[in-house]
Design a protein around this motif. Structure first.
Motif, mmCIF file in Angstrom:
data_model
loop_
_atom_site.group_PDB
_atom_site.id
_atom_site.type_symbol
_atom_site.label_atom_id
_atom_site.label_comp_id
_atom_site.label_asym_id
_atom_site.label_seq_id
_atom_site.Cartn_x
_atom_site.Cartn_y
_atom_site.Cartn_z
ATOM 1 N N LYS A 199 -114.947 98.528 63.914
ATOM 2 C CA LYS A 199 -116.070 99.048 64.971
ATOM 3 C C LYS A 199 -115.527 99.038 66.087
ATOM 4 N N ILE A 200 -114.766 98.519 67.047
ATOM 5 C CA ILE A 200 -114.716 98.907 68.308
ATOM 6 C C ILE A 200 -114.180 99.924 68.553
ATOM 7 N N ILE A 201 -112.341 100.202 67.049
ATOM 8 C CA ILE A 201 -112.179 101.496 67.495
ATOM 9 C C ILE A 201 -112.775 102.571 66.648
ATOM 10 N N ALA A 202 -113.358 102.039 65.947
ATOM 11 C CA ALA A 202 -114.306 103.071 65.607
ATOM 12 C C ALA A 202 -115.757 103.925 66.410
ATOM 13 N N SER A 203 -116.213 102.902 67.647
ATOM 14 C CA SER A 203 -116.566 103.587 68.730
ATOM 15 C C SER A 203 -116.212 104.684 69.366
ATOM 16 N N ALA A 204 -114.701 104.439 69.803
ATOM 17 C CA ALA A 204 -114.147 105.213 71.069
ATOM 18 C C ALA A 204 -113.738 106.932 70.108
ATOM 19 N N ALA A 205 -114.137 106.993 68.980
ATOM 20 C CA ALA A 205 -113.323 108.244 67.930
ATOM 21 C C ALA A 205 -113.972 109.384 68.545
ATOM 22 N N ALA A 206 -115.082 109.028 69.123
ATOM 23 C CA ALA A 206 -116.086 110.438 68.696
ATOM 24 C C ALA A 206 -116.155 111.421 70.635
ATOM 25 N N SER A 207 -115.261 109.936 70.856
ATOM 26 C CA SER A 207 -115.524 111.023 72.649
ATOM 27 C C SER A 207 -114.289 112.160 73.142
ATOM 28 N N PRO A 208 -114.521 112.854 73.455
ATOM 29 C CA PRO A 208 -113.107 113.461 73.774
ATOM 30 C C PRO A 208 -112.200 112.758 75.058
ATOM 31 N N GLY A 244 -112.510 108.596 58.192
ATOM 32 C CA GLY A 244 -112.421 109.964 58.479
ATOM 33 C C GLY A 244 -111.141 110.039 60.576
ATOM 34 N N ILE A 245 -111.169 108.426 60.355
ATOM 35 C CA ILE A 245 -110.331 108.321 61.851
ATOM 36 C C ILE A 245 -108.819 107.702 61.819
ATOM 37 N N ARG A 246 -107.928 109.081 62.125
ATOM 38 C CA ARG A 246 -106.345 108.634 62.248
ATOM 39 C C ARG A 246 -106.352 108.134 63.446
ATOM 40 N N ILE A 247 -105.291 106.927 62.784
ATOM 41 C CA ILE A 247 -104.773 106.573 64.260
ATOM 42 C C ILE A 247 -103.396 106.249 64.647
ATOM 43 N N ALA A 248 -102.818 106.387 65.708
ATOM 44 C CA ALA A 248 -101.517 106.140 66.287
ATOM 45 C C ALA A 248 -101.786 104.942 66.970
ATOM 46 N N PHE A 249 -100.865 104.172 65.978
ATOM 47 C CA PHE A 249 -101.612 102.431 66.386
ATOM 48 C C PHE A 249 -99.905 101.947 67.111
ATOM 49 N N VAL A 250 -100.182 101.493 68.791
ATOM 50 C CA VAL A 250 -99.004 101.231 69.653
ATOM 51 C C VAL A 250 -99.812 99.642 70.093
ATOM 52 N N PRO A 251 -99.448 98.606 68.898
ATOM 53 C CA PRO A 251 -99.298 97.231 69.160
ATOM 54 C C PRO A 251 -99.344 96.682 70.495
ATOM 55 N N THR A 252 -100.117 95.882 71.034
ATOM 56 C CA THR A 252 -99.002 94.755 72.528
ATOM 57 C C THR A 252 -99.076 93.803 71.697
#
Length: 513
Positions: A199-208, A244-252
């Motif tokens: 949910k947290i990751i998805a909540s940022a997806a719509a923002s430019p 529909g959210i494709r991510i580029a994961f850069v884990p810390t």
């Protein structure tokens, strides 16, 4: 951005009126570079020199157009203002910085914090929290930061319209659409709670304002990503893909090399949290090449100024500015792809580079790391070491030795993976050779300095040090440090403060943000 409190001798051309100084302080809240521009205009043709930084900062266009990125870790628990009250009576001064604050919750540690953000005026605007966030974005841009990674600790803070993630996305978009936000769920908090992290990751997806790669993938990191297995993360990526959210994961990671092979197939790159010690900074230089060798992964290198945690209580020895400068040197020499400043605003760990102060609300005692970041960010983003345009001296020191008495707190301090050092440091950016002088305890300490960057240290001792630059037997300029140093009996409050306080000055005056 500089307001000048003049040293012992200052040019008459920068003798600003009290009203003009007040105007500039207000302008800081509007744009981080506005005061510098105003002072240049006010100088009426006089060659103005900024006491905060020894270079002319390039335009934001130059920095944002770099293929490299400088992110700063944003910890939303410590905004510019918590309660929109006058700074002397606000939550920071009355609660967080008091050893009896919050009903004595932190009394064994001597209080929750030792620093706070610079004070801001009370606002009559209903959206004062958002406006303060916009000011933070401006401040970050003014010192070469191109985005924030935001540590998210709850679903509510990510998904609510007035939650910190959504507000920060709004603030970035309003100030400069090129300043990007990378969402960072904190796995130390969520552990294996897949629903919350998704949910947290998805909540940022719509923002430019959320950072995306050129191919449209949303860039995502996570604090302590190694707390969950790669298979768990693969399931998160699959769930996001179904939306529909494709991510580029850069884990810390807390130690990226031990996780790299297992996470390689699902990661765009790797990041590490690092440690605020000079050795830790130096040892990272080979990390970018090591990451690149794993199927061309990018690397996000940590740059950490200091780590002193009264709440624990414990610290890592940063050796004044050495840990910070060593990490930046490794980032530049190692040709890392991205940098993550650890942190912008985590005052609970004293790791912030955001300008800081204490209950005095002095505006010239916590500016050093912030201003140094401008120099090194420019170097990193442009690929060219900036030209020093005028002499600037920076100081870094504690207000008491590491073994000082602390009868006002009951918990002892511990040090991690380092050895305590008690020094006063003068870092000089010089246009030509000169002599550096530190005066304390009625004794002068001298060191010859070359053109460029110089570090001069002397043992910490009681008093208030004076810092000077001399050439040809004459003093070019001189100024006092911003805080008094106490001896082994400790500071009057009886609590331990191992913060590195810092500031700067030039011939034109003293930096006070």
């Amino acid at each position: 951005m500089a307001i000048f409190n003049h040293p012992q001798v200052a040019p008459a051309s920068v003798d600003l009126s009290v009203s003009f100084k007040s105007t500039c302080r207000k302008m800081l809240l509007l744009a981080a570079s506005a005061c510098t521009l105003a002072l240049q205009a006010h100088a009426a043709g006089v060659d103005h020199q900024d006491a905060c930084i020894p270079i002319t900062m390039p335009s934001a266009d130059v920095l944002f157009n770099s293929p490299k990125k400088v992110f700063a870790h944003y910890f939303y628990m410590f905004p510019l203002s918590i309660d929109n009250k006058p700074s002397p009576q606000d939550y920071y001064n009355v609660q967080y910085l008091s050893k009896s604050g919050e009903s004595g919750k932190w009394a064994p540690q001597g209080g929750f914090l030792r620093q706070r953000p610079l004070g801001v005026p009370v606002s009559s605007a209903a959206n004062w929290r958002l406006l303060n966030m916009e000011n933070e974005v401006r401040m970050a841009i003014a010192r070469g930061i191109t985005g924030f990674t935001i540590d998210v600790l709850s679903v509510k803070e990510a998904t609510d319209n007035d939650g910190h993630l959504q507000m920060l996305l709004q603030a970035a978009q309003a100030v400069d659409p090129r300043f990007k936000i990378v969402v960072m769920p904190d796995i130390a908090m969520f552990k294996s709670d897949a629903d919350s992290v998704t949910k947290i990751i998805a909540s940022a997806a719509a923002s430019p304002a959320a950072y995306r790669l050129a191919d449209g993938r949303l860039v995502v990191t996570a604090f302590n990503a190694g707390g969950n297995a790669p298979e768990w993360w693969a399931s998160i990526i699959k769930r996001l893909g179904a939306q529909g959210i494709r991510i580029a994961f850069v884990p810390t990671f807390l130690g990226w090399r031990g996780n790299a092979t297992a996470f390689a197939d699902l990661s765009y790159g790797f990041g590490d949290w690092g440690t605020a010690t000079p050795r830790g900074g130096r040892d990272m230089q080979a990390d970018p090449d090591a990451a690149h060798a794993i199927s061309g992964k990018i690397y996000m290198m940590p740059v950490d100024p200091q780590q002193y945690r009264p709440k624990d209580p414990g610290y890592w020895e940063a050796e004044n500015s050495e840990a910070f400068r060593s990490a930046w040197t490794s980032a530049i020499a190692g040709n890392t792809d991205w940098v993550q400043i650890v942190t912008w605003s985590d005052f609970s760990e004293s790791s912030q580079i955001e300008p800081y102060t204490d209950t005095t609300l002095a505006r010239d005692i916590g500016t050093g790391y912030y201003d140094l970041n401008g120099y090194y960010s420019v170097w990193f983003l442009t690929g060219h070491q900036p030209t020093i345009t005028h002499d600037v001296l920076y100081y870094f020191y504690r207000r008491e030795p590491s073994n000082a008495g602390s009868p006002g707190q009951s918990l002892p301090i511990h040090i991690t993976n380092s050895t305590a050092k008690d020094d006063i440091e003068l870092v000089a950016f010089l246009t030509s050779p000169g002599t550096l002088k530190i005066t304390i305890g009625q004794k002068d300490y001298l060191q010859n300095a070359t053109t460029g960057i110089n570090s001069f240290r002397v043992p910490l001792q009681p008093g208030t040090p004076t810092f000077s630059l001399m050439r040809n037997g004459s003093t070019v300029f001189s100024f006092k440090g911003g805080v008094q140093i106490y001896g082994t009996s400790g500071i009057p409050s009886g609590v331990l403060d191992l913060t590195y306080w810092s500031g700067s000055a030039a011939q034109s005056g003293r930096c006070s943000l």
